[in-house]
Write a protein that holds these residues in place. Structure first.
Motif, PDB file in Angstrom:
ATOM      1  N   ILE B  49       4.274   0.120  -5.399  1.00  0.00           N
ATOM      2  CA  ILE B  49       3.340  -0.167  -6.508  1.00  0.00           C
ATOM      3  C   ILE B  49       1.897  -0.168  -6.002  1.00  0.00           C
ATOM      4  O   ILE B  49       1.005   0.497  -6.571  1.00  0.00           O
ATOM      5  CB  ILE B  49       3.668  -1.535  -7.142  1.00  0.00           C
ATOM      6  CG1 ILE B  49       5.008  -1.446  -7.868  1.00  0.00           C
ATOM      7  CG2 ILE B  49       2.563  -1.974  -8.099  1.00  0.00           C
ATOM      8  CD1 ILE B  49       5.560  -2.809  -8.269  1.00  0.00           C
ATOM      9  N   LEU B  50       1.673  -0.890  -4.885  1.00  0.00           N
ATOM     10  CA  LEU B  50       0.306  -1.005  -4.364  1.00  0.00           C
ATOM     11  C   LEU B  50      -0.209   0.352  -3.902  1.00  0.00           C
ATOM     12  O   LEU B  50      -1.370   0.709  -4.148  1.00  0.00           O
ATOM     13  CB  LEU B  50       0.264  -2.033  -3.226  1.00  0.00           C
ATOM     14  CG  LEU B  50       0.497  -3.473  -3.690  1.00  0.00           C
ATOM     15  CD1 LEU B  50       0.596  -4.410  -2.494  1.00  0.00           C
ATOM     16  CD2 LEU B  50      -0.627  -3.926  -4.629  1.00  0.00           C
ATOM     17  N   ALA B  51       0.674   1.122  -3.231  1.00  0.00           N
ATOM     18  CA  ALA B  51       0.250   2.446  -2.745  1.00  0.00           C
ATOM     19  C   ALA B  51      -0.171   3.318  -3.931  1.00  0.00           C
ATOM     20  O   ALA B  51      -1.187   4.031  -3.859  1.00  0.00           O
ATOM     21  CB  ALA B  51       1.393   3.101  -1.967  1.00  0.00           C
ATOM     22  N   GLY B  52       0.605   3.232  -4.997  1.00  0.00           N
ATOM     23  CA  GLY B  52       0.295   4.023  -6.201  1.00  0.00           C
ATOM     24  C   GLY B  52      -1.066   3.652  -6.758  1.00  0.00           C
ATOM     25  O   GLY B  52      -1.892   4.522  -7.059  1.00  0.00           O
ATOM     26  N   SER B 180     -13.702  -3.865   0.292  1.00  0.00           N
ATOM     27  CA  SER B 180     -12.453  -4.400   0.844  1.00  0.00           C
ATOM     28  C   SER B 180     -11.922  -5.537  -0.023  1.00  0.00           C
ATOM     29  O   SER B 180     -10.711  -5.670  -0.237  1.00  0.00           O
ATOM     30  CB  SER B 180     -12.707  -4.893   2.270  1.00  0.00           C
ATOM     31  OG  SER B 180     -11.592  -5.564   2.772  1.00  0.00           O
ATOM     32  N   SER B 181     -12.789  -6.369  -0.544  1.00  0.00           N
ATOM     33  CA  SER B 181     -12.364  -7.526  -1.339  1.00  0.00           C
ATOM     34  C   SER B 181     -11.602  -7.094  -2.597  1.00  0.00           C
ATOM     35  O   SER B 181     -10.753  -7.834  -3.099  1.00  0.00           O
ATOM     36  CB  SER B 181     -13.575  -8.373  -1.733  1.00  0.00           C
ATOM     37  OG  SER B 181     -14.449  -7.592  -2.503  1.00  0.00           O
ATOM     38  N   TYR B 182     -11.895  -5.848  -3.058  1.00  0.00           N
ATOM     39  CA  TYR B 182     -11.193  -5.361  -4.242  1.00  0.00           C
ATOM     40  C   TYR B 182      -9.676  -5.317  -3.998  1.00  0.00           C
ATOM     41  O   TYR B 182      -8.885  -5.743  -4.827  1.00  0.00           O
ATOM     42  CB  TYR B 182     -11.700  -3.973  -4.627  1.00  0.00           C
ATOM     43  CG  TYR B 182     -10.717  -3.216  -5.481  1.00  0.00           C
ATOM     44  CD1 TYR B 182     -10.548  -3.535  -6.837  1.00  0.00           C
ATOM     45  CD2 TYR B 182      -9.910  -2.221  -4.928  1.00  0.00           C
ATOM     46  CE1 TYR B 182      -9.620  -2.866  -7.598  1.00  0.00           C
ATOM     47  CE2 TYR B 182      -8.975  -1.555  -5.692  1.00  0.00           C
ATOM     48  CZ  TYR B 182      -8.841  -1.882  -7.033  1.00  0.00           C
ATOM     49  OH  TYR B 182      -7.916  -1.227  -7.789  1.00  0.00           O
ATOM     50  N   PHE B 183      -9.300  -4.824  -2.832  1.00  0.00           N
ATOM     51  CA  PHE B 183      -7.868  -4.697  -2.524  1.00  0.00           C
ATOM     52  C   PHE B 183      -7.209  -6.061  -2.476  1.00  0.00           C
ATOM     53  O   PHE B 183      -6.097  -6.260  -2.949  1.00  0.00           O
ATOM     54  CB  PHE B 183      -7.659  -3.966  -1.179  1.00  0.00           C
ATOM     55  CG  PHE B 183      -8.247  -2.583  -1.158  1.00  0.00           C
ATOM     56  CD1 PHE B 183      -7.710  -1.591  -1.988  1.00  0.00           C
ATOM     57  CD2 PHE B 183      -9.316  -2.269  -0.353  1.00  0.00           C
ATOM     58  CE1 PHE B 183      -8.253  -0.307  -1.977  1.00  0.00           C
ATOM     59  CE2 PHE B 183      -9.853  -0.994  -0.344  1.00  0.00           C
ATOM     60  CZ  PHE B 183      -9.326  -0.006  -1.157  1.00  0.00           C
ATOM     61  N   ARG B 184      -7.939  -7.004  -1.863  1.00  0.00           N
ATOM     62  CA  ARG B 184      -7.375  -8.357  -1.739  1.00  0.00           C
ATOM     63  C   ARG B 184      -7.071  -8.921  -3.138  1.00  0.00           C
ATOM     64  O   ARG B 184      -6.023  -9.480  -3.372  1.00  0.00           O
ATOM     65  CB  ARG B 184      -8.365  -9.254  -0.998  1.00  0.00           C
ATOM     66  CG  ARG B 184      -7.695 -10.425  -0.315  1.00  0.00           C
ATOM     67  CD  ARG B 184      -8.661 -11.164   0.543  1.00  0.00           C
ATOM     68  NE  ARG B 184      -9.772 -11.695  -0.214  1.00  0.00           N
ATOM     69  CZ  ARG B 184     -11.053 -11.582   0.141  1.00  0.00           C
ATOM     70  NH1 ARG B 184     -11.380 -10.978   1.247  1.00  0.00           N
ATOM     71  NH2 ARG B 184     -11.991 -12.115  -0.594  1.00  0.00           N
ATOM     72  N   GLU B 185      -8.022  -8.704  -4.034  1.00  0.00           N
ATOM     73  CA  GLU B 185      -7.810  -9.202  -5.397  1.00  0.00           C
ATOM     74  C   GLU B 185      -6.608  -8.511  -6.038  1.00  0.00           C
ATOM     75  O   GLU B 185      -5.781  -9.128  -6.706  1.00  0.00           O
ATOM     76  CB  GLU B 185      -9.053  -8.963  -6.260  1.00  0.00           C
ATOM     77  CG  GLU B 185     -10.166  -9.937  -5.955  1.00  0.00           C
ATOM     78  CD  GLU B 185     -11.532  -9.381  -6.375  1.00  0.00           C
ATOM     79  OE1 GLU B 185     -11.580  -8.445  -7.203  1.00  0.00           O
ATOM     80  OE2 GLU B 185     -12.541  -9.869  -5.820  1.00  0.00           O
ATOM     81  N   TYR B 255       6.545  -0.264   4.551  1.00  0.00           N
ATOM     82  CA  TYR B 255       5.225   0.371   4.614  1.00  0.00           C
ATOM     83  C   TYR B 255       5.268   1.721   3.929  1.00  0.00           C
ATOM     84  O   TYR B 255       6.329   2.285   3.688  1.00  0.00           O
ATOM     85  CB  TYR B 255       4.796   0.532   6.080  1.00  0.00           C
ATOM     86  CG  TYR B 255       5.639   1.534   6.830  1.00  0.00           C
ATOM     87  CD1 TYR B 255       6.836   1.145   7.434  1.00  0.00           C
ATOM     88  CD2 TYR B 255       5.253   2.878   6.897  1.00  0.00           C
ATOM     89  CE1 TYR B 255       7.616   2.070   8.093  1.00  0.00           C
ATOM     90  CE2 TYR B 255       6.036   3.802   7.561  1.00  0.00           C
ATOM     91  CZ  TYR B 255       7.221   3.393   8.153  1.00  0.00           C
ATOM     92  OH  TYR B 255       8.007   4.298   8.798  1.00  0.00           O
ATOM     93  N   ARG B 256       4.089   2.210   3.627  1.00  0.00           N
ATOM     94  CA  ARG B 256       4.010   3.505   2.952  1.00  0.00           C
ATOM     95  C   ARG B 256       2.604   4.068   3.167  1.00  0.00           C
ATOM     96  O   ARG B 256       1.607   3.357   3.023  1.00  0.00           O
ATOM     97  CB  ARG B 256       4.263   3.274   1.457  1.00  0.00           C
ATOM     98  CG  ARG B 256       4.239   4.520   0.606  1.00  0.00           C
ATOM     99  CD  ARG B 256       4.542   4.139  -0.822  1.00  0.00           C
ATOM    100  NE  ARG B 256       5.971   3.979  -1.024  1.00  0.00           N
ATOM    101  CZ  ARG B 256       6.755   4.964  -1.491  1.00  0.00           C
ATOM    102  NH1 ARG B 256       6.247   6.129  -1.809  1.00  0.00           N
ATOM    103  NH2 ARG B 256       8.039   4.753  -1.653  1.00  0.00           N
ATOM    104  N   VAL B 257       2.525   5.336   3.532  1.00  0.00           N
ATOM    105  CA  VAL B 257       1.220   6.007   3.646  1.00  0.00           C
ATOM    106  C   VAL B 257       0.752   6.295   2.222  1.00  0.00           C
ATOM    107  O   VAL B 257       1.531   6.732   1.383  1.00  0.00           O
ATOM    108  CB  VAL B 257       1.364   7.325   4.446  1.00  0.00           C
ATOM    109  CG1 VAL B 257       0.072   8.146   4.349  1.00  0.00           C
ATOM    110  CG2 VAL B 257       1.694   7.013   5.890  1.00  0.00           C
ATOM    111  N   ILE B 258      -0.533   5.976   1.968  1.00  0.00           N
ATOM    112  CA  ILE B 258      -1.040   6.140   0.607  1.00  0.00           C
ATOM    113  C   ILE B 258      -1.503   7.573   0.411  1.00  0.00           C
ATOM    114  O   ILE B 258      -2.355   8.080   1.149  1.00  0.00           O
ATOM    115  CB  ILE B 258      -2.177   5.146   0.328  1.00  0.00           C
ATOM    116  CG1 ILE B 258      -1.623   3.715   0.451  1.00  0.00           C
ATOM    117  CG2 ILE B 258      -2.750   5.378  -1.071  1.00  0.00           C
ATOM    118  CD1 ILE B 258      -2.675   2.655   0.453  1.00  0.00           C
ATOM    119  N   GLU B 259      -0.902   8.205  -0.565  1.00  0.00           N
ATOM    120  CA  GLU B 259      -1.140   9.616  -0.812  1.00  0.00           C
ATOM    121  C   GLU B 259      -2.637   9.900  -1.038  1.00  0.00           C
ATOM    122  O   GLU B 259      -3.311   9.135  -1.734  1.00  0.00           O
ATOM    123  CB  GLU B 259      -0.385  10.015  -2.077  1.00  0.00           C
ATOM    124  CG  GLU B 259       0.193  11.410  -2.015  1.00  0.00           C
ATOM    125  CD  GLU B 259       0.932  11.727  -3.296  1.00  0.00           C
ATOM    126  OE1 GLU B 259       0.723  12.822  -3.822  1.00  0.00           O
ATOM    127  OE2 GLU B 259       1.696  10.854  -3.774  1.00  0.00           O
TER     128      GLU B 259
END
Lengths: 119, 558
Positions: B49-52, B180-185, B255-259
């Motif tokens: 989900i997060l990678a997407g 970076s803070s965006y991802f944390r949120e 883990y997953r590499v983000i496309e």
């Protein structure tokens, strides 16, 4: 000692015969019976004054025979019983059945002789 | 006492308990695997989900940068900090909440357009790695940088970059500062568990963002953890269990590499959190199993106690029975001796009597002696019962031995009963003691005579046992062969109750005339031989006693 008419009731033939011989030697008149029924018949026929009665008889036991004898002949008849193995209550039962004396086998001949003497 | 416990019953109980325990342990262990597997699936799901979402965000960023770069191109390179161009950039920035600013860098590294202008001073960014990357490779269309600490104090960001122009010469960059803070949120919003940990790395193992626990470690290299050492080189997506991740303790990591980006997302969950529910179940199972075990133990103790109590009661009963038998025996002996002494005593009195003649004396002596002899016989009888004399075992032709006792048996039967011995034919020899056999047969014939009231017929037959008529033998002796001697009388027979007790010592139907030892003696004899005995009888149908003699083994006699 006055002569008596004595009926011996015992299914043990040897004991009956030996007792008969002894009593005859003492001068008594002796009759034999080997069970209760025969004993009652003998009493009716010969009117003995004394019955020497074994307790362990086939069919009616000695106590039952004593009761029948007493009913038949009243208090005049003397009934002396003998038993090979007396339990404690046998003496009481003998008394209740109207037996005058209950003796433990082997019977002491002299004691018997004194019993058979004049009343 | 424990020897007579229902052992098989207890063994089944314990086996059931062990099976239940094994099943419980197996279920609990399987449950553990299931719980860990579920945690793994969950982390794989979160990572996907997060990678997407992140891939989607970067796609939007690149589209925006492309549009900005195209506008710049179309307008023929508007002058530095052109207000209209900045308005266009700000409009586009509003659609990208995770981008702090968009700016353009000229080919020499100076900022030429910036959504932050005029707050940011006029600076050169020629030293930034992302600038140098594009400068060195003018053909490169786009890139995403590693984590960068903002020079204007707005924290960590990633630079998404796109080249300006389409020629082979370097004309500058359009840059979006993705916070970076965006991802944390973002990580915090998708409903992760309390022990779950999310890390976003770029391809060279630098930590870009994490959840939870703030900014610690951001910009640091984690090239040493298994993700980068082992798993990522193998596969772009995966899942594994480790005790070496950014956070201490055993964890499952997916883990997953983000496309479309050089980023890797890793979601992990601690085993202890994954197993917390399972642990409650396991504790419940352990408590239930302990309770079951305790109950079982109490039950077994109860059974053992109950059994001991019954055993004591049985022993008391047996003791009482023994005493009763002893009492009967004593009475019977007393009676017999009383009678015989009576005969002796009377005959002695005859002997002593003066008036008795020679004949009477002889007779009295003879009768008294007979009585004494019979007493001696009784004593012998008793002693025989008291001590089992050892047998003198030999190989015996049973039919012949029976035939040889015929006269003796006829004597025992009396003049009015007939003894008939049926010839046995060829039979294997048996193990036997002929003297004791004689005694046993006399005992049986005397019983038959009494049952026939003196007259009748006693038939003795010998034959080899077949399967239709064989004794019940102990297990382990099933192959044993037996010769049977059947003694059949035409007497009154016995009712069931008498037949069942007939072999008990001191049991008699003959009142004071019997000792109750005859049949039990025969039974004891057959037992000593390793044989057996059975009585068939019914009132009015006579009695048949079967004696089973074991066939002598080939060779000698034991």
């Amino acid at each position: 000692m006055s002569a008596q008419r004595i009926l011996i009731v015992d299914d043990n033939l040897e004991a009956a015969r030996a007792l008969a011989v002894l009593l005859e030697l003492w001068g008594h008149e002796v009759f034999l019976a080997h069970d209760g029924r025969a004993a009652l018949e003998q009493v009716r026929r010969w009117h003995p004054s004394v019955v020497l009665l074994d307790i362990g008889l086939p069919g009616m036991d000695g106590f039952e025979v004593a009761v029948a004898l007493r009913r038949e002949s009243g208090q005049a008849l003397r009934v002396i019983s003998m038993s090979g193995m007396s339990r404690e209550d046998d003496f009481a039962r003998a008394l209740q059945s109207g037996i005058d004396h209950h003796l433990q086998k082997p019977v002491e001949p002299r004691f018997l002789q004194s019993l058979l003497g004049p009343r | 006492m424990l020897a007579r416990l229902p052992k098989r019953y207890l063994a089944i109980l314990v086996a059931l308990w062990a099976a239940a325990a094994a099943l419980a342990v197996a279920l609990v262990l399987a449950g553990r695997d299931v719980a860990l597997e579920r945690a793994q699936r969950s982390t794989v799901g979160y990572a996907a989900i997060l990678a997407g979402e992140i891939a989607h965000a970067f796609q939007a960023v690149h589209l925006t940068l492309g549009a900005v770069a195209d506008s710049y191109q179309l307008e023929g390179g508007p002058p530095r900090n052109d207000a209209a161009f900045q308005q266009m950039m700000l409009r586009r920035l509003r659609d990208l909440p995770f981008v702090r600013s968009i700016f353009l860098i000229g080919p020499s590294g100076w900022l030429i357009h910036d959504t932050d202008y005029p707050r940011t001073p006029d600076v050169s960014l020629a030293d930034r790695a992302y600038f140098r990357l594009h400068q060195a490779d003018p053909a490169r269309d786009r890139a995403v940088s590693g984590p960068i600490l903002s020079r204007s104090g707005t924290g960590w960001f990633l630079a998404a970059t796109r080249r300006l122009g389409r020629s082979s010469t370097f004309e500058g960059l359009a840059v979006a500062a993705v916070q970076s803070s965006y991802f944390r949120e973002q990580f915090g919003r998708i409903g992760l568990g309390a022990s779950d940990f999310v890390a976003l790395f770029n391809h060279d193992a630098m930590l870009v963002a994490r959840h939870p626990q703030g900014e610690e470690g951001i910009g640091t290299s984690y090239a040493h953890i298994p993700l980068f050492r082992t798993y990522l080189p193998e596969s772009a997506t995966g899942s594994y269990f480790t005790r070496h991740s950014i956070v201490p303790g055993r964890r499952v990591v997916s883990y997953r590499v983000i496309e479309g980006t050089p980023l890797v997302i890793a979601v992990s969950r601690s085993n202890s959190a994954a197993l917390s529910e399972w642990r409650r179940t396991a504790v419940g199972a352990a408590v239930a199993m302990s309770a079951l075990t305790a109950m079982l133990a109490l039950f077994v103790i109860h059974v053992i106690r109950e059994h001991a109590r019954e055993e004591r009661a049985r022993e008391r009963r047996e003791q009482a029975d023994k005493l009763e038998a002893l009492g009967q025996l004593t009475g019977s002996i007393a009676h017999d001796f009383g009678n015989m002494l009576h005969v002796v005593s009377l005959n002695l009195a005859v002997l002593r009597e003066e008036r008795s003649d020679r004949h009477l004396r002889d007779q009295a002596l003879s009768v008294a002696q007979q009585a004494v002899r019979r007493s001696a016989g009784l004593i012998e009888h008793l002693l025989h019962f008291a001590r089992r004399r050892p047998l003198a075992l030999t190989r015996v032709d049973l039919a012949a031995a029976v035939a040889a006792t015929k006269d003796l048996l006829q004597h025992a039967a009396g003049p009015f009963a007939t003894i008939e011995v049926v010839p046995g034919g060829e039979l294997p020899e048996v193990v036997c003691d002929t003297n004791q056999l004689e005694t046993a047969l006399v005992n049986l014939v005397v019983n038959a005579r009494d049952a026939m009231a003196g007259s009748g017929r006693v038939v003795l037959r010998t034959y080899l046992c077949d399967d239709n008529n064989r004794p019940a033998v102990k297990p382990g002796r099933r192959g044993a062969r037996f010769v049977c001697l059947a003694l059949e009388d035409s007497g009154s027979g016995m009712p069931e109750g008498v037949r069942k007790r007939a072999l008990e010592p001191f049991f008699t139907t003959k009142g004071e005339a019997g000792t109750g030892l005859g049949l039990s003696q025969v039974y004891g004899f057959m037992q000593q031989l390793g044989g057996s005995m059975r009585i068939d009888s019914a009132p009015g149908r006579g009695t048949t006693v079967h004696l089973f003699f074991p066939v002598a083994p080939a060779g000698g006699v034991a």
